[in-house]
Design a protein around this motif. Structure first.
Motif, short mmCIF file in Angstrom:
data_model
loop_
_atom_site.label_atom_id
_atom_site.label_comp_id
_atom_site.label_asym_id
_atom_site.label_seq_id
_atom_site.Cartn_x
_atom_site.Cartn_y
_atom_site.Cartn_z
N GLU A 1 26.61 47.11 30.37
CA GLU A 1 26.43 48.33 30.95
C GLU A 1 27.18 48.75 32.06
OE1 GLU A 1 24.52 52.18 31.10
OE2 GLU A 1 24.49 50.57 29.54
N ARG A 2 27.61 48.17 33.05
CA ARG A 2 28.50 48.25 34.10
C ARG A 2 29.62 47.24 34.07
NH1 ARG A 2 27.91 52.49 37.15
NH2 ARG A 2 28.18 51.41 39.07
N GLN A 3 30.27 47.43 32.86
CA GLN A 3 31.54 46.53 32.69
C GLN A 3 32.77 47.25 32.42
OE1 GLN A 3 31.49 42.92 30.55
NE2 GLN A 3 29.11 42.13 31.12
N PHE A 4 34.17 46.96 32.60
CA PHE A 4 35.23 47.88 32.18
C PHE A 4 36.23 46.56 32.16
CE2 PHE A 4 35.23 46.87 36.97
CZ PHE A 4 36.71 46.88 37.10
N VAL B 1 37.34 50.98 28.66
CA VAL B 1 38.94 50.30 28.67
C VAL B 1 39.66 51.39 29.34
CG1 VAL B 1 40.84 49.64 27.38
CG2 VAL B 1 38.57 48.85 26.78
N VAL B 2 40.33 50.88 30.41
CA VAL B 2 41.19 51.97 31.48
C VAL B 2 42.72 51.70 30.90
CG1 VAL B 2 41.64 52.67 33.63
CG2 VAL B 2 39.44 51.95 33.17
N LEU B 3 43.44 52.81 30.53
CA LEU B 3 44.73 52.58 30.51
C LEU B 3 45.65 52.93 31.64
CD1 LEU B 3 47.35 52.66 28.58
CD2 LEU B 3 46.99 55.03 27.89
N LEU B 4 46.10 52.12 32.05
CA LEU B 4 47.33 52.31 33.41
C LEU B 4 48.57 51.73 32.84
CD1 LEU B 4 44.69 51.03 35.86
CD2 LEU B 4 45.72 53.20 35.75
N LEU C 1 36.63 41.68 29.50
CA LEU C 1 37.80 41.98 28.45
C LEU C 1 37.04 42.48 27.21
CD1 LEU C 1 39.85 38.48 29.14
CD2 LEU C 1 40.65 41.00 29.61
N PRO C 2 38.01 43.13 26.34
CA PRO C 2 37.64 43.52 25.06
C PRO C 2 37.23 42.54 24.23
CG PRO C 2 39.47 44.87 25.81
CD PRO C 2 39.34 43.78 26.67
N ALA C 3 36.44 42.70 23.09
CA ALA C 3 36.23 41.81 22.09
C ALA C 3 37.53 41.57 21.38
CB ALA C 3 34.98 42.28 21.30
N ARG C 4 37.37 40.28 20.81
CA ARG C 4 38.63 40.33 19.97
C ARG C 4 38.36 40.05 18.37
NH1 ARG C 4 41.36 35.33 23.44
NH2 ARG C 4 42.53 35.17 21.63
N LEU C 5 39.31 40.11 17.58
CA LEU C 5 38.91 39.78 15.94
C LEU C 5 38.63 38.38 16.08
CD1 LEU C 5 42.00 41.60 14.44
CD2 LEU C 5 39.57 42.46 14.40
#
Length: 203
Positions: free
Chosen positions: A14-17, A162-165, A195-199
């Motif tokens: 809920e509060r992750q990025f 997920v923030v794009l910089l 971190l995003p999930a990976r395959l």
């Protein structure tokens, strides 16, 4: 400003990025950024351009040494949206080889330049990379002041976002300063970097 790129990518919680940085490595901005992230014990994903890694292999290696994960951001940052799959595959394979040679690390993610996916999403998946989109882009490629970027991140970030910089592709000093300023606020507000999930077959 919220811009969603398909495939939409989020992290659990809920509060992750997740912070992601494109177009590098780029001294001195990448070096300074790594120091900022280390100061807050935040792990990010760096989406690297193959030819840029070839020019700055030492900086790419430092990204891995600092504990961050890597994404393939193509060989030369070309728009691959209308490329046939074979051409995309050759580009990604060559870029991955350059990145792995410089860093000694696997490349688990792929992000399409300009968010123009075309055949690249399927090809990257076949090659074992997780296609990585974003929830929030703050248009730092236009180099607005750091305070503007801080406001866009705080106002636009959604749970799991997920923030794009960018740490490369030009002078990214404003982005680095913005990250330095915004992280203490996010962490104090109860956000956690993840971190995003990976395959499942991801490398």
């Amino acid at each position: 400003m919220i811009v969603t790129s398909a495939p939409a990518s989020t992290v659990a919680g809920e509060r992750q990025f997740c912070l992601t940085f494109d177009d590098g490595p780029n001294p001195p901005d990448t070096d300074r950024l790594l120091d900022v992230l280390a100061g807050h014990a935040v792990t990010a994903v760096f989406c690297l351009v193959g030819e840029v890694v070839r020019a700055h292999p030492d900086v790419a290696a430092r990204v891995v040494a600092a504990g961050h994960l890597l994404g393939n951001h193509s060989l030369r940052h070309d728009d691959m949206g209308d490329w046939p799959a074979d051409r995309v595959r050759a580009d990604l394979v060559e870029a991955t080889a350059i990145i792995e040679d410089a860093t000694g690390a696997p490349v688990p993610y792929f992000r399409a330049p300009f968010g123009s996916w075309g055949a690249s999403e399927a090809v990257a998946t076949e090659l074992g990379m997780t296609p990585l989109g974003w929830q929030l882009a703050v248009e730092d490629w236009l180099a607005p002041p750091a305070d503007t970027l801080v406001g866009r991140i705080r106002d636009g970030l959604e749970p799991g976002g997920v923030v794009l910089l960018h740490d490369g592709g030009g002078d990214r000093s404003s982005t680095v300063t913005a990250v330095q300023r915004v992280l203490p606020h996010l962490l104090a507000d109860g956000w956690t970097a993840s971190l995003p999930a990976r395959l499942p077959s991801g490398r």
